[in-house]
Design a protein around this motif. Structure first.
Motif, PDB file in Angstrom:
ATOM      1  N   SER A   9     -99.640  83.344  82.736  1.00  0.00           N
ATOM      2  CA  SER A   9     -98.655  84.525  82.494  1.00  0.00           C
ATOM      3  C   SER A   9     -98.193  84.392  84.305  1.00  0.00           C
ATOM      4  O   SER A   9     -96.569  85.522  84.003  1.00  0.00           O
ATOM      5  CB  SER A   9    -100.005  86.454  82.832  1.00  0.00           C
ATOM      6  OG  SER A   9    -100.505  85.921  83.873  1.00  0.00           O
ATOM      7  N   GLY A  10     -98.304  83.849  84.357  1.00  0.00           N
ATOM      8  CA  GLY A  10     -97.768  83.490  86.032  1.00  0.00           C
ATOM      9  C   GLY A  10     -97.664  84.171  87.202  1.00  0.00           C
ATOM     10  O   GLY A  10     -96.992  84.148  87.741  1.00  0.00           O
ATOM     11  N   THR A  36     -89.590  82.584  78.128  1.00  0.00           N
ATOM     12  CA  THR A  36     -90.576  82.847  77.590  1.00  0.00           C
ATOM     13  C   THR A  36     -90.320  82.046  75.838  1.00  0.00           C
ATOM     14  O   THR A  36     -91.139  81.982  75.593  1.00  0.00           O
ATOM     15  CB  THR A  36     -91.229  83.798  77.212  1.00  0.00           C
ATOM     16  OG1 THR A  36     -92.095  84.621  78.645  1.00  0.00           O
ATOM     17  CG2 THR A  36     -92.589  84.313  76.248  1.00  0.00           C
ATOM     18  N   ILE A  57     -92.498  78.928  81.902  1.00  0.00           N
ATOM     19  CA  ILE A  57     -94.145  78.428  81.764  1.00  0.00           C
ATOM     20  C   ILE A  57     -95.167  78.710  81.558  1.00  0.00           C
ATOM     21  O   ILE A  57     -95.464  78.403  80.863  1.00  0.00           O
ATOM     22  CB  ILE A  57     -94.004  78.322  83.696  1.00  0.00           C
ATOM     23  CG1 ILE A  57     -92.975  77.109  84.376  1.00  0.00           C
ATOM     24  CG2 ILE A  57     -95.698  77.686  83.290  1.00  0.00           C
ATOM     25  CD1 ILE A  57     -93.483  77.413  85.752  1.00  0.00           C
ATOM     26  N   ALA A  58     -94.909  80.361  81.360  1.00  0.00           N
ATOM     27  CA  ALA A  58     -95.469  81.981  80.471  1.00  0.00           C
ATOM     28  C   ALA A  58     -95.614  81.211  79.100  1.00  0.00           C
ATOM     29  O   ALA A  58     -96.287  81.249  78.680  1.00  0.00           O
ATOM     30  CB  ALA A  58     -95.248  82.886  80.571  1.00  0.00           C
ATOM     31  N   THR A 108     -87.591  86.455  81.996  1.00  0.00           N
ATOM     32  CA  THR A 108     -88.718  86.122  81.607  1.00  0.00           C
ATOM     33  C   THR A 108     -89.327  85.954  80.310  1.00  0.00           C
ATOM     34  O   THR A 108     -89.439  85.499  79.314  1.00  0.00           O
ATOM     35  CB  THR A 108     -89.540  86.503  82.383  1.00  0.00           C
ATOM     36  OG1 THR A 108     -89.816  88.043  82.363  1.00  0.00           O
ATOM     37  CG2 THR A 108     -90.370  86.388  83.482  1.00  0.00           C
ATOM     38  N   VAL A 144     -90.553  81.246  85.301  1.00  0.00           N
ATOM     39  CA  VAL A 144     -91.959  81.671  85.383  1.00  0.00           C
ATOM     40  C   VAL A 144     -92.024  82.223  84.048  1.00  0.00           C
ATOM     41  O   VAL A 144     -93.297  81.824  83.179  1.00  0.00           O
ATOM     42  CB  VAL A 144     -91.950  83.105  86.141  1.00  0.00           C
ATOM     43  CG1 VAL A 144     -93.598  83.649  85.665  1.00  0.00           C
ATOM     44  CG2 VAL A 144     -91.803  83.496  87.433  1.00  0.00           C
ATOM     45  N   ILE A 191     -93.565  76.735  92.236  1.00  0.00           N
ATOM     46  CA  ILE A 191     -92.813  76.803  90.857  1.00  0.00           C
ATOM     47  C   ILE A 191     -92.167  75.988  90.193  1.00  0.00           C
ATOM     48  O   ILE A 191     -91.229  75.911  88.951  1.00  0.00           O
ATOM     49  CB  ILE A 191     -91.797  78.483  91.620  1.00  0.00           C
ATOM     50  CG1 ILE A 191     -91.619  79.046  89.553  1.00  0.00           C
ATOM     51  CG2 ILE A 191     -91.393  78.673  91.634  1.00  0.00           C
ATOM     52  CD1 ILE A 191     -91.238  80.817  89.457  1.00  0.00           C
ATOM     53  N   SER A 195     -99.017  72.044  86.628  1.00  0.00           N
ATOM     54  CA  SER A 195     -99.055  73.279  87.151  1.00  0.00           C
ATOM     55  C   SER A 195     -99.341  73.662  88.104  1.00  0.00           C
ATOM     56  O   SER A 195    -100.064  74.480  89.481  1.00  0.00           O
ATOM     57  CB  SER A 195     -98.723  74.222  86.120  1.00  0.00           C
ATOM     58  OG  SER A 195     -98.722  75.617  85.910  1.00  0.00           O
ATOM     59  N   LEU A 238     -98.092  82.485  89.919  1.00  0.00           N
ATOM     60  CA  LEU A 238     -96.466  81.931  90.887  1.00  0.00           C
ATOM     61  C   LEU A 238     -95.696  83.440  91.402  1.00  0.00           C
ATOM     62  O   LEU A 238     -94.815  82.377  92.708  1.00  0.00           O
ATOM     63  CB  LEU A 238     -95.539  80.734  90.051  1.00  0.00           C
ATOM     64  CG  LEU A 238     -96.561  79.872  89.281  1.00  0.00           C
ATOM     65  CD1 LEU A 238     -95.527  79.312  87.996  1.00  0.00           C
ATOM     66  CD2 LEU A 238     -96.657  78.895  89.936  1.00  0.00           C
ATOM     67  N   LEU A 239     -95.285  83.928  90.954  1.00  0.00           N
ATOM     68  CA  LEU A 239     -94.478  84.956  90.903  1.00  0.00           C
ATOM     69  C   LEU A 239     -94.789  86.114  92.755  1.00  0.00           C
ATOM     70  O   LEU A 239     -93.950  85.596  93.301  1.00  0.00           O
ATOM     71  CB  LEU A 239     -94.268  85.979  89.625  1.00  0.00           C
ATOM     72  CG  LEU A 239     -93.339  87.055  89.393  1.00  0.00           C
ATOM     73  CD1 LEU A 239     -92.617  86.796  89.285  1.00  0.00           C
ATOM     74  CD2 LEU A 239     -93.746  87.698  88.466  1.00  0.00           C
TER      75      LEU A 239
END
Lengths: 363, 99
Positions: free
Chosen positions: A32-33, A265, A25-26, A261, A22, A323, A287, A36-37
């Motif tokens: 913020s994802g 990030t 991608i964020a 994360t 996550v 995801i 996405s 997906l989360l």
């Protein structure tokens, strides 16, 4: 293993690995994802309210890490982010109240309403993004090397953003970092509209705010990544506070996932300096497009009278699988960018997306 | 006329001493690990303390913990980057001196 509820335990390494995905991608696409989360945490066995609260706590910390990182890289327009965030927070309150009205009619009506709105919003954003990045890619492929260098950041100038920038509604604010001038009211109203949707859908709204900043405000793609995260940070921070008040946050799980994360990030945000803004838009489009399927299946399940269990199971499986699509795309793009930067050969179709050399931190 | 802006990037002063940067990065990372361990090992105790504190304080403390962890991690990554740069610069200086 960590115990979430009686007889429900989750592996800590799995949580950290999911967090890394996550975060990747964020950091890369400036989302913020949350979209997906939260479904993944629910599938892992978290009660829905704890999943939402914990995901919000994680997103609050993670967006802070991402904002600070993008600030260092110079991908941040704090002025625009703050104005948009103010609108988003006000709009979110309207969205939440609207949802309460829907719930007043019936629970199923609210669920179908939310999922349909989610599906519609995601579809509109995905289709418009895919169309734009496709045409931009074709234009970029047609350019010679000098043209590519000149268009190092092939930025979007849609008719909508030209129109909105041309509207002279005071105060007409100059956003120096974004190199554009637009009415503050337009930024505020866009933020409010996104806030209504995010409050109604129960998401951070990054997947709407990012494209809005690029296609409607006309902000450069890389700058939109950081600016989007400022809005997300303020929004999810407030929501996290509200959920924590109700005891919906599992602090241990949020912190374990944060370790993953934060690393993801950093990698994702640093990776944006190796690529052109168009690559970021491609990943965001992929996405968002991947995220359409799960709500569509869930709506189909509701429409068929909630009887087809296999449809519900497929919707849950797709929520987890979605995801992996953007994560795989980001990992592949970053691997090729790294190879390109080191002087290796990369496929011809992806070469136009690479920055000539990594951008240094601007100041 | 140049309009005032609050969005100008202020560059963090780069530390030259890579050893200090490394120590700072490690300390910040260890602090976050300790916070995580405590939150996992003392979940019930924390929940009890939060319940006693009241809803508003629970919200504020949770957000404060989450933001501290995020801030510390961002700080750790920043210092780690400084350490790597500083180490490279020190190695280059040493190589020039050897020549």
């Amino acid at each position: 293993m960590v115990e979430i509820a009686p007889e429900i335990a989750v592996n800590l390494y799995l949580l950290a690995a999911l967090g890394t995905g996550v975060g990747l991608i964020a950091g890369f696409a400036g989302v913020s994802g949350g979209y997906l989360l939260t479904p993944i945490l629910i599938v892992l066995g978290f009660p829905a309210e704890i999943a939402v609260g914990t995901a919000l706590a994680l997103m609050t910390a993670n967006t802070l890490v991402a904002v600070l990182r993008h600030r260092e890289l110079g991908h941040l327009d704090l002025k625009m982010g703050t104005i948009m965030a103010a609108g988003t927070m006000a709009g979110a309150e309207v969205g939440v109240r609207l949802l309460e009205r829907f719930r007043g009619v019936s629970e199923t009506f609210a669920d179908v309403g939310v999922l349909s709105a989610m599906m519609l919003t995601l579809s509109v954003v995905a289709v418009s993004m895919v169309r734009e990045v496709w045409s931009s890619s074709e234009r970029l492929t047609g350019m010679d090397t000098e043209g590519e260098a000149a268009a190092d950041d092939l930025e979007v100038q849609t008719a909508a953003c030209r129109f909105l920038q041309g509207l002279c509604i005071l105060p007409h604010i100059r956003f120096t970092k974004s190199k554009l001038r637009i009415s503050g009211w337009i930024v505020l109203l866009l933020g409010t509209a996104i806030g209504v949707l995010s409050g109604f859908l129960g998401v951070g709204g990054c997947f709407m705010r990012g494209p809005a900043l690029i296609y409607l405000v006309g902000q450069p793609s890389l700058m939109a990544v950081g600016t989007n995260l400022v809005g997300a940070f303020m929004g999810v921070g407030f929501s996290c506070f509200r959920h924590a008040m109700l005891g919906h946050v599992h602090l241990g799980v949020a912190l374990v996932m944060l370790l993953g994360t934060a690393i993801g990030t950093q990698i994702g945000a640093s990776g944006t300096s190796w690529l052109k803004g168009l690559a970021v838009r491609w990943v965001l489009a992929t996405s968002v497009a991947a995220a359409v399927l799960a709500p569509a299946l869930k709506v189909a399940w509701f429409v068929t009278g909630s009887r087809l269990d296999w449809l519900d199971a497929t919707a849950r499986a797709v929520a987890v699988a979605q995801i992996f699509v953007p994560v795989a795309v980001v990992v592949a793009v970053l691997a090729m960018a790294f190879r390109h930067y080191r002087g290796g050969t990369v496929p011809a179709w992806i070469r136009p997306l690479m920055a000539g050399r990594p951008r240094a931190a601007t100041g | 006329m140049r309009l005032p802006t609050i969005s100008r990037v202020k560059q963090r002063p780069r530390k030259r001493n890579w050893v200090v940067s490394t120590v700072e990065a490690v300390v910040a990372a260890v602090l976050v690990c300790v916070m995580t361990w405590y939150a996992l090992a003392r979940t019930e105790q924390l929940d009890k303390q939060m319940a006693e504190a009241g809803a508003t304080w629970t919200g504020l403390i949770t957000v404060a913990i989450v933001l501290s962890a995020g801030g510390l991690l961002a700080f750790a990554f920043g210092r780690a980057e400084d350490a790597v740069r500083g180490r490279r610069a020190a190695a280059d200086t040493q190589a020039e001196a050897d020549e």
